[in-house]
Design a protein around this motif. Sequence first.
Motif, mmCIF file in Angstrom:
data_model
loop_
_atom_site.group_PDB
_atom_site.id
_atom_site.type_symbol
_atom_site.label_atom_id
_atom_site.label_comp_id
_atom_site.label_asym_id
_atom_site.label_seq_id
_atom_site.Cartn_x
_atom_site.Cartn_y
_atom_site.Cartn_z
ATOM 1 N N GLN A 29 -33.663 5.133 -1.915
ATOM 2 C CA GLN A 29 -33.520 2.792 -2.149
ATOM 3 C C GLN A 29 -33.455 2.395 -4.046
ATOM 4 O O GLN A 29 -32.242 1.676 -3.303
ATOM 5 C CB GLN A 29 -34.936 2.161 -1.783
ATOM 6 C CG GLN A 29 -34.657 0.641 -1.690
ATOM 7 C CD GLN A 29 -35.985 0.436 -0.741
ATOM 8 O OE1 GLN A 29 -37.064 0.798 -0.892
ATOM 9 N NE2 GLN A 29 -35.603 -0.864 0.191
ATOM 10 N N LEU A 32 -29.596 3.486 -4.337
ATOM 11 C CA LEU A 32 -28.702 2.814 -4.074
ATOM 12 C C LEU A 32 -28.425 1.283 -4.256
ATOM 13 O O LEU A 32 -27.023 0.800 -4.330
ATOM 14 C CB LEU A 32 -29.593 2.464 -1.667
ATOM 15 C CG LEU A 32 -28.430 2.270 -1.313
ATOM 16 C CD1 LEU A 32 -28.535 2.393 -0.009
ATOM 17 C CD2 LEU A 32 -28.591 0.817 -1.073
ATOM 18 N N PHE A 37 -24.954 6.344 -5.197
ATOM 19 C CA PHE A 37 -24.742 6.418 -3.903
ATOM 20 C C PHE A 37 -24.759 8.303 -4.064
ATOM 21 O O PHE A 37 -25.854 8.485 -2.857
ATOM 22 C CB PHE A 37 -23.571 5.901 -3.067
ATOM 23 C CG PHE A 37 -23.217 4.748 -3.612
ATOM 24 C CD1 PHE A 37 -24.372 3.861 -1.998
ATOM 25 C CD2 PHE A 37 -22.452 3.493 -3.781
ATOM 26 C CE1 PHE A 37 -24.443 2.738 -2.282
ATOM 27 C CE2 PHE A 37 -22.314 2.749 -3.930
ATOM 28 C CZ PHE A 37 -23.188 1.734 -3.027
ATOM 29 N N ALA A 40 -28.493 8.386 -4.438
ATOM 30 C CA ALA A 40 -29.618 8.050 -3.183
ATOM 31 C C ALA A 40 -29.170 8.973 -1.998
ATOM 32 O O ALA A 40 -29.543 9.930 -1.068
ATOM 33 C CB ALA A 40 -28.608 6.930 -2.807
ATOM 34 N N MET A 60 -29.922 3.814 5.363
ATOM 35 C CA MET A 60 -29.566 3.769 4.016
ATOM 36 C C MET A 60 -28.941 5.135 3.735
ATOM 37 O O MET A 60 -28.421 4.766 3.252
ATOM 38 C CB MET A 60 -30.843 3.695 2.882
ATOM 39 C CG MET A 60 -31.562 2.528 3.041
ATOM 40 S SD MET A 60 -33.063 2.314 1.914
ATOM 41 C CE MET A 60 -33.644 3.120 2.396
ATOM 42 N N TYR A 63 -25.474 4.529 4.991
ATOM 43 C CA TYR A 63 -24.501 3.602 3.835
ATOM 44 C C TYR A 63 -24.578 4.140 2.864
ATOM 45 O O TYR A 63 -23.018 4.081 1.997
ATOM 46 C CB TYR A 63 -25.688 2.176 3.333
ATOM 47 C CG TYR A 63 -25.093 1.351 2.665
ATOM 48 C CD1 TYR A 63 -24.202 0.032 3.293
ATOM 49 C CD2 TYR A 63 -24.872 1.056 1.396
ATOM 50 C CE1 TYR A 63 -23.745 -0.951 2.024
ATOM 51 C CE2 TYR A 63 -24.401 -0.172 0.650
ATOM 52 C CZ TYR A 63 -24.101 -1.105 1.408
ATOM 53 O OH TYR A 63 -23.666 -1.962 0.497
ATOM 54 N N SER A 64 -25.456 5.288 1.984
ATOM 55 C CA SER A 64 -24.640 5.792 0.819
ATOM 56 C C SER A 64 -23.762 6.866 0.812
ATOM 57 O O SER A 64 -22.823 7.153 0.286
ATOM 58 C CB SER A 64 -25.881 6.710 0.860
ATOM 59 O OG SER A 64 -27.137 5.622 0.390
ATOM 60 N N HIS A 67 -20.672 4.504 1.496
ATOM 61 C CA HIS A 67 -19.923 4.334 -0.180
ATOM 62 C C HIS A 67 -19.652 5.531 -1.201
ATOM 63 O O HIS A 67 -19.140 5.833 -2.355
ATOM 64 C CB HIS A 67 -20.900 3.548 -0.818
ATOM 65 C CG HIS A 67 -20.752 2.418 -0.104
ATOM 66 N ND1 HIS A 67 -19.828 1.152 -0.792
ATOM 67 C CD2 HIS A 67 -21.778 1.618 0.193
ATOM 68 C CE1 HIS A 67 -20.008 0.150 -0.175
ATOM 69 N NE2 HIS A 67 -21.379 0.007 0.811
ATOM 70 N N SER A 68 -19.766 7.354 -0.161
ATOM 71 C CA SER A 68 -19.682 7.833 -1.196
ATOM 72 C C SER A 68 -18.297 8.232 -1.000
ATOM 73 O O SER A 68 -18.056 9.597 -0.756
ATOM 74 C CB SER A 68 -20.794 9.303 -1.309
ATOM 75 O OG SER A 68 -21.805 8.444 -1.669
ATOM 76 N N SER A 74 -21.348 9.519 7.318
ATOM 77 C CA SER A 74 -22.141 8.053 7.395
ATOM 78 C C SER A 74 -22.289 8.000 9.521
ATOM 79 O O SER A 74 -22.993 7.500 9.573
ATOM 80 C CB SER A 74 -20.928 7.789 6.676
ATOM 81 O OG SER A 74 -21.746 6.124 6.862
#
Length: 210
Positions: A29, A32, A37, A40, A60, A63-64, A67-68, A74
Amino acid sequence: MRFSVIISFLLVASFENTSAQNSYVKLGQQALMEGDFKAAVTQLERACLVDSTNANALWMLGYSYYHSENYRKSIAAYTKELQINPVDASAYYYRARAKSYMGKDVQLSAAEKEQYLLGAIFDLTKAIAIDPNDANNKFFQTRGIAYREYGVFKLTAPGRYYDKMRGINSLKASVADLEKVLAENQGRTDIAALIDLSKQKLGEALAARK
């Protein structure tokens, strides 16, 4: 006596696992929140190995991954999270966005692209059903874009995946969703531009049908 020893061992092991998981979740967290990311992902993957039913860690992690730009993973993480918490509108939203990116992967087959593009629309429809009053109508806005992407796909896809009528209907749905957003957020020039693009694609499709 032997039974009590076993119980004590299980309690200690359970506590250690929980402590380790909480540590991984906390570190994940923190990474993140700092925008790291990659770090994370490393920590949250460890947390999910300790407990694969931690919905917060899975969210999470999804989400990581997103964004990666690891959209496939994901999607997998959010799918697991939704099995635990099937009314999480935000998970449907981010899974839809990941599917939209996958649907534009030029290395995928037409069948795979259609699956992802339709999946994005499905997920956003679920998100809207769960939370129809989401902030700034981002679910409707994103679905409007997803409808346009699917419409363009159906109008340009090869072989049996080409379907002009479905393409046109999808573009109409795109305009409808985006106009709803603009009606409730007047003055947003970005939405007006998105509507113009969808109308342009729709006009081209209708003209070609004549």
